[in-house]
Design an enzyme around this catalytic site. Sequence first.
Site, PDB file in Angstrom:
ATOM      1  N   ARG A 119      43.567  33.184  25.370  1.00 11.51           N
ATOM      2  CA  ARG A 119      44.903  32.581  25.192  1.00 11.51           C
ATOM      3  C   ARG A 119      44.952  31.705  23.930  1.00 11.51           C
ATOM      4  NH1 ARG A 119      45.317  35.653  29.001  1.00 11.51           N
ATOM      5  NH2 ARG A 119      46.681  35.404  30.810  1.00 11.51           N
TER       6      ARG A 119
ATOM      7  N   SER B 287      51.684  32.077  34.128  1.00 12.36           N
ATOM      8  CA  SER B 287      50.666  31.062  34.413  1.00 12.36           C
ATOM      9  C   SER B 287      51.010  29.774  33.678  1.00 12.36           C
ATOM     10  CB  SER B 287      49.295  31.520  33.927  1.00 12.36           C
ATOM     11  OG  SER B 287      48.920  32.714  34.545  1.00 12.36           O
TER      12      SER B 287
ATOM     13  N   GLU C 242      48.925  26.114  29.782  1.00 15.18           N
ATOM     14  CA  GLU C 242      48.920  27.304  28.934  1.00 15.18           C
ATOM     15  C   GLU C 242      50.285  27.400  28.247  1.00 15.18           C
ATOM     16  OE1 GLU C 242      50.199  31.034  28.723  1.00 15.18           O
ATOM     17  OE2 GLU C 242      48.901  31.666  30.371  1.00 15.18           O
TER      18      GLU C 242
HETATM   19  N1  EPU Z   1      44.004  32.867  43.589  1.00 13.18           N
HETATM   20  C1  EPU Z   1      44.191  31.917  44.569  1.00 13.18           C
HETATM   21  N2  EPU Z   1      45.481  31.578  44.896  1.00 13.18           N
HETATM   22  C2  EPU Z   1      46.569  32.160  44.321  1.00 13.18           C
HETATM   23  C3  EPU Z   1      46.366  33.155  43.345  1.00 13.18           C
HETATM   24  C4  EPU Z   1      45.085  33.490  42.975  1.00 13.18           C
HETATM   25  O1  EPU Z   1      43.263  31.372  45.104  1.00 13.18           O
HETATM   26  O2  EPU Z   1      47.685  31.779  44.671  1.00 13.18           O
HETATM   27  C5  EPU Z   1      42.631  33.191  43.175  1.00 13.18           C
HETATM   28  C6  EPU Z   1      42.048  34.381  43.887  1.00 13.18           C
HETATM   29  O3  EPU Z   1      40.688  34.144  44.100  1.00 13.18           O
HETATM   30  C7  EPU Z   1      42.201  35.493  42.866  1.00 13.18           C
HETATM   31  C8  EPU Z   1      42.009  34.753  41.566  1.00 13.18           C
HETATM   32  O4  EPU Z   1      42.611  33.482  41.794  1.00 13.18           O
HETATM   33  O5  EPU Z   1      41.229  36.474  43.024  1.00 13.18           O
HETATM   34  C9  EPU Z   1      42.637  35.431  40.366  1.00 13.18           C
HETATM   35  O6  EPU Z   1      44.019  35.615  40.603  1.00 13.18           O
HETATM   36  P1  EPU Z   1      44.887  36.621  39.721  1.00 13.18           P
HETATM   37  O7  EPU Z   1      44.252  37.951  39.672  1.00 13.18           O
HETATM   38  O8  EPU Z   1      46.288  36.539  40.189  1.00 13.18           O
HETATM   39  O9  EPU Z   1      44.758  36.050  38.229  1.00 13.18           O
HETATM   40  P2  EPU Z   1      44.817  34.575  37.615  1.00 13.18           P
HETATM   41  O10 EPU Z   1      43.464  34.215  37.140  1.00 13.18           O
HETATM   42  O11 EPU Z   1      45.494  33.613  38.528  1.00 13.18           O
HETATM   43  C10 EPU Z   1      45.199  35.512  35.199  1.00 13.18           C
HETATM   44  C11 EPU Z   1      46.144  35.314  34.058  1.00 13.18           C
HETATM   45  C12 EPU Z   1      47.466  35.993  34.327  1.00 13.18           C
HETATM   46  C13 EPU Z   1      47.191  37.481  34.526  1.00 13.18           C
HETATM   47  C14 EPU Z   1      46.208  37.648  35.695  1.00 13.18           C
HETATM   48  C15 EPU Z   1      45.786  39.084  35.887  1.00 13.18           C
HETATM   49  C16 EPU Z   1      45.541  33.177  33.037  1.00 13.18           C
HETATM   50  C17 EPU Z   1      45.945  31.761  32.794  1.00 13.18           C
HETATM   51  N3  EPU Z   1      46.364  33.890  33.815  1.00 13.18           N
HETATM   52  O12 EPU Z   1      45.760  34.845  36.335  1.00 13.18           O
HETATM   53  O13 EPU Z   1      48.283  35.846  33.177  1.00 13.18           O
HETATM   54  O14 EPU Z   1      48.393  38.193  34.807  1.00 13.18           O
HETATM   55  O15 EPU Z   1      45.008  36.897  35.418  1.00 13.18           O
HETATM   56  O16 EPU Z   1      44.906  39.458  34.879  1.00 13.18           O
HETATM   57  O17 EPU Z   1      44.531  33.632  32.526  1.00 13.18           O
HETATM   58  C18 EPU Z   1      49.980  34.496  32.180  1.00 13.18           C
HETATM   59  O18 EPU Z   1      49.153  34.240  31.299  1.00 13.18           O
HETATM   60  O19 EPU Z   1      51.143  34.020  32.159  1.00 13.18           O
HETATM   61  C19 EPU Z   1      49.581  35.351  33.288  1.00 13.18           C
HETATM   62  C20 EPU Z   1      50.398  35.624  34.307  1.00 13.18           C
END
Ligand code: EPU
Length: 342
Positions: free
Chosen positions: A168, A243, A338
């Site tokens: 990012r 995010s 972010e």
């Molecule tokens: N999780 C929770 N609670 C929640 C959601 C997620 O505990 O409400 C935990 C779970 O363990 C899950 C892990 O977080 O396995 C990862 O969740 P998710 O796959 O939804 O991804 P994220 O890390 O929360 C990142 C990016 C997103 C992107 C997704 C998918 C960042 C800041 N965010 O989110 O990007 O869509 O991965 O690759 O890196 C954005 O940048 O605006 C964005 C949406």
Amino acid sequence: MPVSLESNVSLRAYNTFGIDAKARLFARFASVEQLRALLVLPEVQQAEKLILGGGSNLLFTKDFDGVVLKNEIRELEVISHDDVSNTALVRAGAGESWHGLVEYALSQNLSGIENLSLIPGTVGAAPLQNIGAYGAELQDTFEHLEAVEMSTGHLRMFTRAECGFGYRESVFKNTLKNQYIVTAVVLRLHRQHQLNVSYGAIRTTLEEMGLETEPTPADVSEAIMRIRRSKLPDPAEIGNAGSFFKNPELSQAKYDALKAEYPDLPGYPVPGGVKVPAAWLIERGGWKGVRRGAHGVHDRQALVLVNHGGAQGADIQMLAQEIITSVRAKFGVELHPEVNIM
Ligand code: EPU
């Protein structure tokens, strides 16, 4: 078309959080020439400038006392093919919608950005934070970009190395912040598909769709869209900027200590440490689905702050600050936004 400057313009329709802030001055440009014509106006030269793409990574906490320049440069074109690497270069105007570019690539049977389907925002904003999702990042297919230097109006090319991409991150958020306006992006896409379905949810979703054997880039795109729609609120319905925080990177020692206390803490190894999902920390802090009048934390993705309608940006910023303080107190981890807070 001559350029024109408007005064006191509501930005509500131009940010996906749906915040009703005003810009003192506002103008659109649809070409490099129009942009240059704006940059030489004395009112523009003297004012603080905000380049607006899709407004999908922004939180306005007050009116903007400067000039908002809205990038509307359009172009989608396959500019060359390379038979040796079996790739094609696609050039996109910075004002095109990012997802429009993904659809265009699929229509040309080119792959490489299907995992980035449905990311809100414009092509020109994509390199600023090296957009990423579901195991892919912009930098994986990025070839170069063109950008206009604000102080001189000169057009300059930036190679991938010159963009300094990170998680990012790019030079345009750091050393070159507020100095260049991206006008076009060129990507190298694949004619021979190498699909990336390593992210767990993609494979299960393809299975649910009955498409797990030999999926096409369009199938992967469809799966990604399903996953996103099931978790992330549609900004057309609920204001949000995706995010709100970055996923923090911890040292191995810090991660091991937390993991001993919270055995179900997820973590992904990165050079120099472990990245943990901020969403997990926020959810465990008790914030998921919390609602404060018109704003709150999304009930299906704790990393997303939402405007249910009529919220003030400053209220959302205050909630973000409370979350930061609470995660620091409970886990000793520092969260960083972010989203650009204006
Ligand atoms: N999780 C929770 N609670 C929640 C959601 C997620 O505990 O409400 C935990 C779970 O363990 C899950 C892990 O977080 O396995 C990862 O969740 P998710 O796959 O939804 O991804 P994220 O890390 O929360 C990142 C990016 C997103 C992107 C997704 C998918 C960042 C800041 N965010 O989110 O990007 O869509 O991965 O690759 O890196 C954005 O940048 O605006 C964005 C949406």
